[in-house]
Design a protein around this motif. Structure first.
Motif, PDB file in Angstrom:
ATOM      1  N   LEU A  35       0.865  -1.172   0.000  1.00 24.36           N
ATOM      2  CA  LEU A  35       0.000   0.000   0.000  1.00 24.36           C
ATOM      3  C   LEU A  35       0.906   1.227   0.000  1.00 24.36           C
ATOM      4  N   LYS A  36       0.315   2.375  -0.202  1.00 26.03           N
ATOM      5  CA  LYS A  36       1.079   3.625  -0.214  1.00 26.03           C
ATOM      6  C   LYS A  36       0.818   4.346   1.103  1.00 26.03           C
ATOM      7  N   PHE A  37       1.884   4.721   1.798  1.00 22.85           N
ATOM      8  CA  PHE A  37       1.744   5.416   3.075  1.00 22.85           C
ATOM      9  C   PHE A  37       2.245   6.847   2.966  1.00 22.85           C
ATOM     10  N   VAL A  38       1.416   7.777   3.407  1.00 21.86           N
ATOM     11  CA  VAL A  38       1.803   9.188   3.484  1.00 21.86           C
ATOM     12  C   VAL A  38       1.692   9.611   4.940  1.00 21.86           C
ATOM     13  N   GLU A  39       2.801  10.056   5.520  1.00 21.88           N
ATOM     14  CA  GLU A  39       2.739  10.585   6.891  1.00 21.88           C
ATOM     15  C   GLU A  39       2.295  12.033   6.828  1.00 21.88           C
ATOM     16  N   GLY A  40       1.183  12.330   7.479  1.00 23.31           N
ATOM     17  CA  GLY A  40       0.658  13.688   7.440  1.00 23.31           C
ATOM     18  C   GLY A  40      -0.667  13.768   8.162  1.00 23.31           C
ATOM     19  N   ASP A  41      -1.210  14.980   8.201  1.00 23.45           N
ATOM     20  CA  ASP A  41      -2.372  15.295   9.016  1.00 23.45           C
ATOM     21  C   ASP A  41      -3.538  15.722   8.133  1.00 23.45           C
ATOM     22  N   ILE A  42      -4.741  15.271   8.482  1.00 17.81           N
ATOM     23  CA  ILE A  42      -5.916  15.650   7.674  1.00 17.81           C
ATOM     24  C   ILE A  42      -6.197  17.154   7.727  1.00 17.81           C
ATOM     25  N   ARG A  43      -5.618  17.859   8.695  1.00 25.07           N
ATOM     26  CA  ARG A  43      -5.807  19.313   8.761  1.00 25.07           C
ATOM     27  C   ARG A  43      -4.877  20.057   7.800  1.00 25.07           C
ATOM     28  N   ASP A  44      -3.975  19.327   7.157  1.00 24.88           N
ATOM     29  CA  ASP A  44      -3.001  19.918   6.230  1.00 24.88           C
ATOM     30  C   ASP A  44      -3.542  19.819   4.807  1.00 24.88           C
ATOM     31  N   SER A  45      -4.122  20.907   4.318  1.00 26.80           N
ATOM     32  CA  SER A  45      -4.802  20.856   3.017  1.00 26.80           C
ATOM     33  C   SER A  45      -3.820  20.636   1.872  1.00 26.80           C
ATOM     34  N   GLN A  46      -2.568  21.068   2.032  1.00 29.41           N
ATOM     35  CA  GLN A  46      -1.581  20.860   0.961  1.00 29.41           C
ATOM     36  C   GLN A  46      -1.276  19.376   0.774  1.00 29.41           C
ATOM     37  N   ILE A  47      -1.122  18.669   1.897  1.00 30.85           N
ATOM     38  CA  ILE A  47      -0.871  17.220   1.806  1.00 30.85           C
ATOM     39  C   ILE A  47      -2.072  16.520   1.188  1.00 30.85           C
ATOM     40  N   LEU A  48      -3.277  16.908   1.625  1.00 29.03           N
ATOM     41  CA  LEU A  48      -4.485  16.287   1.060  1.00 29.03           C
ATOM     42  C   LEU A  48      -4.564  16.531  -0.444  1.00 29.03           C
ATOM     43  N   ASP A  49      -4.346  17.771  -0.868  1.00 27.30           N
ATOM     44  CA  ASP A  49      -4.421  18.084  -2.306  1.00 27.30           C
ATOM     45  C   ASP A  49      -3.393  17.278  -3.092  1.00 27.30           C
TER      46      ASP A  49
END
Length: 338
Positions: free
Chosen positions: A53-67
């Motif tokens: 699977l693909k793992f991204v470490e980050g926070d759902i409050r971070d809109s840049q990571i989500l985008d």
């Protein structure tokens, strides 16, 4: 098969759901900030599935990571677990809970809207029901003001998602109201690994069994129940994970927002759980009765007919399975993933 973004996918329920998704041929992208989880759970999920699977470490409050995630992956749907979940802690640091759970969920659906992804399965809780309701609890019963801030955040997010689906018919949202998830994958490789003192009964029992804690505290023995201790609906985490797949399949072909209870439909008391654990696993659990916890109700269990009829889901595991699997995980991993 679909490509699914799983927020909070390294956590207890998230990791088991990722495994079931991979086992049924879906592609999985996990976003997790690892605040209450370990990337080791995802390593083991991939070993068990023999798929990556693909793992991204980050926070759902971070809109840049989500985008970035939505730009780099053709996501078909989102399963949303990410959030803080300790009832007691939610009373001490309410703003952190409002920020992570409510603002984080808004941030996520805003990013989904920007990416034109409108299929969502939300991890909710039976705590949204009004405490005056008599069990078995069904989805037609009124929700109420939860007595703790954790439950409050689940209720608010449910209401936001319901209003969103009314305002914009492109959305298709499942609200899964969990009862009490316990157990672990039958391999003993992944399971519940709470940070600090466990909030829930099962990890506390297994930590006493493995020698990490001296004894189990049972909150209240004067409830109007079979033996005076609180009665809850315990659901095997693998059954719960499979409920997410059923809800996902349902939402991929429908519109609107719909709630489903995910429980067995049976209640077990704290003493029954302790005694059954001892019988199944051949271990004595030292315990003491202490005063009731504020906000605890005597009895809570599900009416799960709607999930069985509409999602084609049904629990496969009984209490003995849950307790045997919980112990196998703890015995093989006395310090969790650490």
């Amino acid at each position: 098969m679909a490509k699914i973004l799983v927020t909070g996918g390294a956590g207890y329920i998230g990791s088991h759901t990722c495994l079931e998704l991979l086992n049924t041929g879906h592609d999985v992208v996990v976003l997790d900030n690892l605040s209450n989880s370990s990337v080791e759970s995802l390593n083991r999920v991939q070993q068990l599935a023999q798929k990556s699977l693909k793992f991204v470490e980050g926070d759902i409050r971070d809109s840049q990571i989500l985008d970035r995630i939505f730009q780099e992956n053709t996501i078909d749907a989102v399963i949303h677990f990410a959030g803080l979940k300790a009832v007691g802690e939610s009373q001490q640091i309410p703003l952190a809970y409002f920020d992570n759970n409510i603002a984080g969920s808004i941030s996520l659906v805003q990013a989904m809207e920007r990416a034109q992804v409108f299929k969502l399965v939300f991890s909710s809780s039976a705590t949204v029901y009004d405490e005056a309701n008599i069990s078995p609890l069904n989805e037609e019963m009124p929700t109420g003001m939860p007595s703790n801030n954790y439950g409050y955040t689940k209720l608010i997010v449910e209401q936001i998602l319901e209003k969103l689906a009314i305002a914009d018919t492109r959305w298709s949202i499942a609200l899964l109201r969990y009862f009490n998830p316990v157990g672990a994958h039958k391999s003993g490789q992944i399971g519940e690994d709470p940070r600090g003192i466990p909030n829930n009964l099962m990890p506390y029992v297994t930590q006493v069994a493995v020698g990490r804690r001296e004894k189990l505290s049972i909150f209240g023995n004067d409830y109007n129940t079979v033996d005076g201790t609180g009665v809850r609906d315990y659901i095997h985490v693998v059954d719960l994970a499979n409920a997410h797949l059923c809800a996902l399949n349902n939402r991929l072909t429908s519109q609107g927002c719909r709630a489903w209870n995910i429980g067995t439909g049976n209640g077990s008391s704290v003493l029954q759980v302790k005694n059954t654990f001892e019988q199944v696993n051949g271990i004595n659990i030292a315990f003491e009765f202490v005063s009731r916890r504020e906000g605890d109700v005597a009895t809570s269990f599900a009416d799960n007919k709607r999930a069985i009829e509409e999602l084609g889901w049904a629990p496969q595991y009984g209490l003995e399975d849950m307790l045997a699997d919980s112990w196998k995980w703890q015995k093989q991993n006395p310090h969790g993933y650490g």
